[in-house]
Enzyme design. Structure first.
Site, PDB file in Angstrom:
ATOM      1  CB  SER A 110      48.661 -26.916 -44.911  1.00  0.00           C
ATOM      2  OG  SER A 110      47.319 -27.251 -45.197  1.00  0.00           O
ATOM      3  CD  GLU A 209      47.858 -26.522 -39.006  1.00  0.00           C
ATOM      4  OE1 GLU A 209      46.953 -25.659 -39.080  1.00  0.00           O
ATOM      5  OE2 GLU A 209      48.168 -27.247 -39.961  1.00  0.00           O
ATOM      6  CG  HIS A 278      45.848 -23.456 -42.250  1.00  0.00           C
ATOM      7  ND1 HIS A 278      46.320 -24.566 -41.586  1.00  0.00           N
ATOM      8  CD2 HIS A 278      45.820 -23.791 -43.559  1.00  0.00           C
ATOM      9  CE1 HIS A 278      46.547 -25.538 -42.458  1.00  0.00           C
ATOM     10  NE2 HIS A 278      46.254 -25.095 -43.661  1.00  0.00           N
TER      11      HIS A 278
END
Length: 307
Positions: A110, A209, A278
């Site tokens: 992230s 992502e 995630h």
């Protein structure tokens, strides 16, 4: 690119928050879950600090602790507790010369994407896009996530990436490619352009992502990569989890349709539904590891590590 030393039983783990903070109760839970796995734990002292409502201290504080964990001879690996926001602010305070001289396991995802790209680019060793302590290990460290994690960290030989059971790898564009794996969260990859840690995609396998972004923003970020040449330069693309990324205006036009459009004139292999990002389960990827992508067999293979 070399891998850091393996994670041995009883190793000492340094816990850092490069972005957002956690609560004091969560800090205790993070320590407990790792000790239950048989590791010793060192905690940065900013994990519960609230700065501006969304950061675990200002950038210099968070950078100091990243440096401290890499320089500490007692610390064998550095685990990020969570992602969040504010990671870009820390980049000026991270000592990449120090990190280069002290290669260690470094795990996160992230908002940690910028650190992955900078460490592999500036320091020349593999890092791991894998589960974080608060975000995953406290409540969601299922057996498939755990197996993938330790397999990536401690690989002795070449190995094939495995999705969790029930998640089939899909093919968006046919072909075969080999290169070092780079990438991470789409928002951070786009934001890195123009910085010293801007990713170099030439000849690389690019992993992407994202989480909780509307399709209109996925569009903007993806075409920023395309228009800056990052997509045409790469050897192949892995599309990971796009968690809660919705198109309320036209649900039929998903991220896959968007990437078909964005990549339609580029002769590179692309596979999707890679379960890293995630969502849960969350598989671990060695960033900087040599990766072979083969759409005919729907396989992703990583070369034997050099340590």
């Amino acid at each position: 690119m070399k891998y850091p030393k393996k994670l041995e039983p009883g190793a000492t783990l340094g816990l850092v928050c490069p972005s957002s903070r956690i609560s004091e109760e969560r800090e205790r839970e993070c320590k407990n879950v790792l000790e239950a796995l048989g590791y010793r734990v060192k905690l940065a002292d900013n994990l519960t600090v609230d700065y501006a409502g969304y950061m675990a201290g200002d950038g210099d504080v968070r950078g100091k602790w990243i440096n401290a964990m890499f320089s500490d001879p007692e610390v064998d690996a550095i685990f990020c507790v969570r992602g969040g926001d504010g990671g870009s602010r820390v980049m000026d305070y991270v000592d990449f010369d120090l990190i280069r001289a002290n290669p260690k396991i470094f795990v996160g995802y992230s908002d940690v994407t910028s650190l992955h790209n900078a460490i592999t680019k500036e320091c020349g060793f593999v890092t791991f896009h894998g589960p974080m302590v608060s975000s995953n290990m406290v409540a969601n460290f299922d057996e498939e996530t755990k197996e993938s994690f330790f397999k990536a960290l401690n690989a002795d030989a070449s190995y094939t990436f495995q999705n969790p059971k029930g998640y089939e790898i899909g093919v968006l564009k046919e072909g075969k490619a080999c290169g070092e794996l780079i990438g991470g969260n789409l928002s951070l990859l786009s934001a890195s352009i123009g910085t010293f840690y801007e990713m170099d995609t030439k000849g690389k396998i690019l992993f992407i992502e994202e989480v909780q972004e509307p399709m209109s923003r996925i569009e903007k970020l993806t075409y920023h990569l395309r228009n800056s040449g990052k997509l045409k330069d790469c050897a192949g693309i892995l599309l990971g989890q796009f968690t809660d990324c919705l198109n309320k205006e036209d649900p039929s036009y998903t991220e896959l349709e968007l990437y078909k459009d964005a990549l339609k004139n580029l002769d590179i292999p692309v596979i999707y539904n890679i379960q890293s990002g995630h969502g849960y389960p969350m598989m671990t990827l060695p960033m900087g590891g040599v990766c072979t992508l083969d759409t005919q067999n729907k396989k992703i293979e990583f070369a034997a590590p050099e340590r």
